[in-house]
Design an enzyme around this catalytic site. Structure first.
Site, PDB file in Angstrom:
ATOM      1  N   CYS A 467       0.836  -1.199   0.000  1.00  0.00           N
ATOM      2  CA  CYS A 467       0.000   0.000   0.000  1.00  0.00           C
ATOM      3  C   CYS A 467       0.878   1.260   0.000  1.00  0.00           C
ATOM      4  O   CYS A 467       0.436   2.339  -0.402  1.00  0.00           O
ATOM      5  CB  CYS A 467      -0.856   0.054   1.261  1.00  0.00           C
ATOM      6  N   HIS A 523       0.471  14.328  -6.113  1.00  0.00           N
ATOM      7  CA  HIS A 523      -0.337  15.527  -5.851  1.00  0.00           C
ATOM      8  C   HIS A 523      -1.722  15.455  -6.509  1.00  0.00           C
ATOM      9  O   HIS A 523      -2.601  16.256  -6.214  1.00  0.00           O
ATOM     10  CB  HIS A 523       0.419  16.766  -6.353  1.00  0.00           C
ATOM     11  N   ASP A 527      -3.392  16.474  -1.329  1.00  0.00           N
ATOM     12  CA  ASP A 527      -2.982  17.878  -1.415  1.00  0.00           C
ATOM     13  C   ASP A 527      -1.956  18.202  -0.333  1.00  0.00           C
ATOM     14  O   ASP A 527      -1.681  17.390   0.556  1.00  0.00           O
ATOM     15  CB  ASP A 527      -4.201  18.822  -1.393  1.00  0.00           C
TER      16      ASP A 527
END
Ligand code: CAO
Length: 550
Positions: A467, A523, A527
């Site tokens: 992950c 991104h 954020d």
């Protein structure tokens, strides 16, 4: 006359096998080779096919049954023969032709299993290698005519993470090699054909005449057993690792011209379902139109031109030596490039005060040494634990962007990959369920996977399902670096060497052991504020381990 035959389970290479699917129903018409049931051994699952065309009269087994060689799976009526009658009843007339001794007045009809060895040619496919795309076949380990044992390596494959062997699925002889060194293969590619000796079972009705009573004044004749085959039922395993699908699904695949090996199964025990075929066709059509719509101008793969470097003759300026990149570097290079160019990276830097952690860690290591426990806890173990907790608290970090970029897939498990430096290059094995494991268990897991990585013994399954990744260069040195995200993950944590620094506590500078952290994230998914929060969560937990238990 109706010809009803019992279909017996052949030798499938195991004492007892479990039936994981019944592929047919009573009355269903089958073509020769259509699967009747699917069984699972400890090594593989395989279809037991119909050995002739016909219809199912009666199913004798159900899902979950554990059966052994010779067990009756079902009865089938041969195509073209009349309506049913049980096998033993058709044997009855034999009694009239069989008696050889006058004294016989009764017969006993028994069914015997007769076994015969036959040689079949079996397709060998690349097993699930845990990669969607193609990988390089770097070595052919056998030659035609070689006698191999089950699990012997036939080919070596190399992915961007590891090398692995394609094993022989059974003992047999190599008859055809269908790929050569340098070929590109993927899960399901047909790579060889092997000859396998299989045992075919036949159910044979044996009619035994029995003397009813002694015949007076005549010496009792020896009763002879007459073996009259009234029904021969055979079943042959024709393939080692074919995809599993019921006849109707296979029919649908044939209609669409779909190679079953290419379809991702979603059914129980990796069965291919009708919906999987439809999804595959839909996806293939969508990919084809997308490829036309977004075809890149050149080979950059991103729809734009990357400026290329002019070739330079370095020998003009001094002595040079040309050294080839390792195979792992050659493969991982394009992946790193794709990840770097394909994801807008932001790297958030932070420092964790690990003064207390370091004291605790050293105490724990001293205690383990005193107890003669073979455990060494490095700072990385606590970092793993802190990251696992941060992934639970900031689930966006534990996600992947969907293929169309319109959604994120949130994962409810916490598997963390750890970059390991090996003589062959960088390997990235995965520690599973980090959130559920304690410090000692994680230390043991890390020791095992890093040793396996350095010995070149990692399996594909050791490198799947991550992950998030941690890349720790703290044992080597450096103050900071910007790690590249390992797609399809969305973030990676880089760890550098801890250092004692003067920290202002409000009244004075005090020496603190500071651990540099560098968090790179995608991104498009995360954020800046979220990035800073995740980073702060990790550093706070490392500064105060009590936060881990909250
Ligand atoms: N700061 C200071 N010291 C550190 C440290 C840190 N951040 N991290 C580890 N150390 C110390 C350890 O405590 C150990 O010291 P002692 O032997 O005195 O106890 C020493 O450095 C060596 O640690 P290690 O490397 O054996 O163990 P680890 O658990 O920290 O790391 C592993 C394991 C497998 C991640 C590491 O060996 C490795 O291969 N790192 C390289 C990863 C890499 O190449 N990343 C780059 C990827 S991008 O190309």
């Amino acid at each position: 006359m109706a010809q009803i035959e019992e279909i017996l389970l052949p030798d499938v290479g195991g004492e007892e096998v479990e039936i994981i699917e019944i592929c047919v129903s009573t009355g269903e018409n089958l073509e020769e080779e259509d699967a009747i049931i699917t069984v699972e051994t400890d090594k593989a699952s395989m279809d037991i096919p119909a050995i002739f065309a016909g219809s199912i009269v009666e199913l004798k087994v159900k899902v979950g049954d554990k059966v052994s060689q010779g067990a009756v799976i079902c009865t089938m009526q041969k195509a073209g023969s009349e309506a049913a009658a049980p096998v033993v009843e058709t044997a009855a007339p034999v009694v009239e032709v069989a008696p050889v001794v006058e004294a016989v007045v009764e017969t006993v009809v028994e069914t015997k299993t007769v076994q015969e060895t036959q040689t079949v040619l079996v397709d060998v496919f690349v097993p699930d290698i845990g990669e969607d795309g193609e990988v390089d076949l770097i070595e052919v380990l056998v030659s035609i005519g070689d006698d191999v044992n089950a699990e012997d390596g036939l080919f070596t494959l190399e992915t961007d993470k590891a090398t692995m062997d394609v094993p022989a699925p059974f003992d047999g002889v190599i008859k055809e090699l269908l790929v050569a060194e340098g070929a590109k293969v993927k899960t399901g590619t047909l790579v060889a054909r092997m000859e396998q000796n299989i045992v075919i079972s036949s159910s044979v009705a044996v009619v035994t005449p029995v003397k009813a009573a002694p015949v007076a004044a005549t010496p009792a004749p020896v009763a002879k057993a007459v073996e009259t085959p009234v029904s021969v039922a055979t079943a042959v395993v024709v393939s080692g690792r074919k995809p599993h699908a019921s006849p109707s699904v296979r029919r649908l695949a044939r209609e669409f011209g779909v190679e079953l090996e290419l379809v991702s199964p979603t059914g129980v025990k990796n069965r291919i379902m009708q919906a999987d075929i439809k999804a595959y066709v839909k996806q293939t059509l969508a990919n084809a139109s997308r490829a036309v719509a977004v075809a890149p101008a050149t080979g950059s793969g991103f729809g734009f031109n990357l400026p290329t470097l002019k070739s330079v003759d370095f020998s003009k300026f001094g002595e040079i030596e040309i050294k080839e990149l390792t195979k792992i570097q050659k493969i991982s290079g394009p992946s790193l490039h794709r990840n770097w160019v394909g994801m807008p990276h932001v790297t958030q830097f932070d420092e964790a005060d690990i003064t207390e952690l370091e004291k605790f860690r050293k105490d724990q290591n001293a205690l383990a040494a005193k107890k003669k426990l073979d455990i060494k806890i490095s700072p990385l173990i606590f970092i793993l634990k802190a990251v696992a907790k941060a992934l639970e608290l900031h689930p966006t970090f534990n996600s992947s962007l969907s293929e169309d970029g319109g959604s994120i897939i949130l994962k409810k498990y916490v598997n963390i990959a750890v970059a390991v430096d090996t003589p062959k290059g960088l390997m990235v094995p995965v520690i599973k369920d980090v959130n559920k494991k304690g410090i000692h268990e994680l230390a043991a897991d890390l020791a095992v996977i890093s040793k396996k990585a350095r010995d070149g013994k990692l399996k594909m399954t050791d490198m799947q399902g991550a992950c998030f990744t941690i890349s720790s260069l703290g044992g080597i040195g450096g103050t900071a670096f910007t790690p590249i995200i390992n797609a399809p993950e969305v973030a990676i944590l880089g760890v550098s060497k801890s250092e004692i620094k003067p920290k202002w506590n409000g009244t004075e500078f005090v020496p603190k052991l500071m651990l540099p952290l560098a968090l790179s994230y995608d991104h498009r998914v995360i954020d800046g504020a979220e990035g800073a929060r995740f980073s702060t969560t990790v550093s706070s937990m490392l500064s105060d381990l009590r936060l881990l238990v909250l």
